[in-house]
Design a protein around this motif. Structure first.
Motif, PDB file in Angstrom:
ATOM      1  N   UNK A 153       0.807  -1.223   0.000  1.00 50.68           N
ATOM      2  CA  UNK A 153       0.000   0.000   0.000  1.00 50.68           C
ATOM      3  C   UNK A 153       0.842   1.277   0.000  1.00 50.68           C
ATOM      4  N   UNK A 154       1.997   1.249  -0.678  1.00 55.45           N
ATOM      5  CA  UNK A 154       2.820   2.442  -0.845  1.00 55.45           C
ATOM      6  C   UNK A 154       3.291   2.536  -2.288  1.00 55.45           C
ATOM      7  N   UNK A 155       3.533   3.756  -2.745  1.00 54.43           N
ATOM      8  CA  UNK A 155       4.071   3.957  -4.085  1.00 54.43           C
ATOM      9  C   UNK A 155       5.556   3.623  -4.100  1.00 54.43           C
ATOM     10  N   UNK A 156       6.128   3.570  -5.290  1.00 55.26           N
ATOM     11  CA  UNK A 156       7.565   3.319  -5.416  1.00 55.26           C
ATOM     12  C   UNK A 156       8.351   4.432  -4.718  1.00 55.26           C
ATOM     13  N   UNK A 157       7.970   5.685  -4.953  1.00 58.53           N
ATOM     14  CA  UNK A 157       8.690   6.804  -4.329  1.00 58.53           C
ATOM     15  C   UNK A 157       8.595   6.764  -2.807  1.00 58.53           C
ATOM     16  N   UNK A 158       7.378   6.528  -2.291  1.00 62.33           N
ATOM     17  CA  UNK A 158       7.199   6.461  -0.837  1.00 62.33           C
ATOM     18  C   UNK A 158       7.947   5.269  -0.242  1.00 62.33           C
ATOM     19  N   UNK A 159       7.966   4.152  -0.963  1.00 66.03           N
ATOM     20  CA  UNK A 159       8.694   2.966  -0.494  1.00 66.03           C
ATOM     21  C   UNK A 159      10.182   3.243  -0.425  1.00 66.03           C
ATOM     22  N   UNK A 160      10.732   3.889  -1.461  1.00 63.10           N
ATOM     23  CA  UNK A 160      12.154   4.234  -1.460  1.00 63.10           C
ATOM     24  C   UNK A 160      12.519   5.156  -0.313  1.00 63.10           C
ATOM     25  N   UNK A 161      11.675   6.159  -0.070  1.00 66.47           N
ATOM     26  CA  UNK A 161      11.932   7.079   1.047  1.00 66.47           C
ATOM     27  C   UNK A 161      11.858   6.351   2.392  1.00 66.47           C
ATOM     28  N   UNK A 162      10.851   5.489   2.547  1.00 69.81           N
ATOM     29  CA  UNK A 162      10.699   4.769   3.808  1.00 69.81           C
ATOM     30  C   UNK A 162      11.847   3.790   4.022  1.00 69.81           C
ATOM     31  N   UNK A 163      12.329   3.165   2.958  1.00 70.04           N
ATOM     32  CA  UNK A 163      13.479   2.272   3.116  1.00 70.04           C
ATOM     33  C   UNK A 163      14.688   3.046   3.635  1.00 70.04           C
ATOM     34  N   UNK A 164      14.894   4.261   3.140  1.00 71.39           N
ATOM     35  CA  UNK A 164      16.014   5.068   3.637  1.00 71.39           C
ATOM     36  C   UNK A 164      15.856   5.390   5.118  1.00 71.39           C
ATOM     37  N   UNK A 165      14.635   5.696   5.546  1.00 69.08           N
ATOM     38  CA  UNK A 165      14.384   5.971   6.971  1.00 69.08           C
ATOM     39  C   UNK A 165      14.663   4.719   7.800  1.00 69.08           C
ATOM     40  N   UNK A 166      14.133   3.584   7.350  1.00 68.89           N
ATOM     41  CA  UNK A 166      14.359   2.324   8.062  1.00 68.89           C
ATOM     42  C   UNK A 166      15.845   1.993   8.124  1.00 68.89           C
ATOM     43  N   UNK A 167      16.514   2.129   6.989  1.00 62.35           N
ATOM     44  CA  UNK A 167      17.936   1.807   6.914  1.00 62.35           C
ATOM     45  C   UNK A 167      18.755   2.641   7.891  1.00 62.35           C
ATOM     46  N   UNK A 168      18.440   3.933   7.977  1.00 64.72           N
ATOM     47  CA  UNK A 168      19.164   4.810   8.919  1.00 64.72           C
ATOM     48  C   UNK A 168      18.962   4.388  10.370  1.00 64.72           C
ATOM     49  N   UNK A 169      17.785   3.822  10.684  1.00 66.39           N
ATOM     50  CA  UNK A 169      17.502   3.378  12.046  1.00 66.39           C
ATOM     51  C   UNK A 169      18.061   1.991  12.348  1.00 66.39           C
ATOM     52  N   UNK A 170      18.172   1.156  11.332  1.00 66.58           N
ATOM     53  CA  UNK A 170      18.610  -0.228  11.529  1.00 66.58           C
ATOM     54  C   UNK A 170      20.122  -0.381  11.435  1.00 66.58           C
ATOM     55  N   UNK A 171      20.728   0.212  10.407  1.00 65.65           N
ATOM     56  CA  UNK A 171      22.157   0.041  10.129  1.00 65.65           C
ATOM     57  C   UNK A 171      22.940   1.230  10.670  1.00 65.65           C
ATOM     58  N   UNK A 172      23.967   0.903  11.461  1.00 67.64           N
ATOM     59  CA  UNK A 172      24.821   1.935  12.055  1.00 67.64           C
ATOM     60  C   UNK A 172      26.268   1.681  11.653  1.00 67.64           C
ATOM     61  N   UNK A 173      26.873   2.645  10.941  1.00 67.81           N
ATOM     62  CA  UNK A 173      28.307   2.477  10.648  1.00 67.81           C
ATOM     63  C   UNK A 173      29.103   2.536  11.941  1.00 67.81           C
ATOM     64  N   UNK A 174      30.066   1.650  12.086  1.00 69.64           N
ATOM     65  CA  UNK A 174      30.905   1.605  13.281  1.00 69.64           C
ATOM     66  C   UNK A 174      32.143   2.439  13.032  1.00 69.64           C
ATOM     67  N   UNK A 175      32.039   3.731  13.220  1.00 66.52           N
ATOM     68  CA  UNK A 175      33.150   4.649  12.992  1.00 66.52           C
ATOM     69  C   UNK A 175      34.139   4.557  14.157  1.00 66.52           C
ATOM     70  N   UNK A 176      35.413   4.542  13.822  1.00 60.95           N
ATOM     71  CA  UNK A 176      36.418   4.495  14.906  1.00 60.95           C
ATOM     72  C   UNK A 176      36.980   5.847  15.200  1.00 60.95           C
TER      73      UNK A 176
END
Length: 176
Positions: A153-176
């Motif tokens: 129930x989302x458009x391609x554009x909305x899905x792409x934007x939401x994936x970026x939001x999810x990705x930022x919350x899920x994946x954390x670069x381990x910067x030293x």
């Protein structure tokens, strides 16, 4: 001339390596809630997540860590997210390969690139079907992770934007 030589000799490799060092290594953790979505913890959702995580592990044997989860909103939208962390030398071809891997499963149409505005990160989205519903499958790959989402129930554009939001919350670069 010496300055130009130094810039070409040292600057070009540093410019090329910067995304690698910013994106790898990375870790992943699923938050309980993100962007109005709540992580489901019922038996069916857990079984789906475990199955997807095992498939990610099998498809990406060099992944350092894998994750999967099913999120929903109060109005019935569903997002299934899965992926893994680990070094990726060619994220653009990995994004294309992930969409190709999922094409039969979700009967995906041609994928379209989505702008990420992050050097070294590539995202693709395609419309398909799952359980009789239309879905959008998007994958986002950088040098340290691969994150894929299946959206209802989302458009391609909305899905792409939401994936970026999810990705930022899920994946954390381990910067030293």
């Amino acid at each position: 001339m010496l300055l130009l030589s130094v810039a070409c000799c040292c600057g070009a490799p540093l410019w090329w390596a910067k995304p690698l060092t910013e994106q790898y290594p990375a870790s992943a953790a699923l938050p309980d809630e993100v962007a109005g979505l709540r992580l489901r913890e019922d038996e069916r959702s857990q079984a789906t997540a475990e199955k997807l995580e095992a498939e990610v592990r099998q498809a990406h044997v060099l992944a350092e860590d894998t994750f999967a989860g099913v999120y929903t909103t109060s109005d019935g939208k569903r997002v299934t997210v899965f992926g893994g962390t680990g070094f990726r030398l060619s994220p653009e071809s990995d994004a294309n390969a992930e969409i190709a891997r999922l094409t039969d499963r979700y009967q995906l149409a041609s994928a379209v690139p989505v702008q990420t505005r992050v050097r070294g990160r590539y995202e693709r989205c395609a419309v398909g079907a799952a359980d009789g519903d239309t879905v959008v499958v998007c994958t986002s790959v950088d040098h340290g992770s691969l994150t894929t989402g299946v959206f209802t129930r989302l458009s391609v554009d909305d899905s792409g934007r939401l994936l970026n939001v999810l990705r930022r919350q899920i994946v954390t670069p381990n910067q030293s």
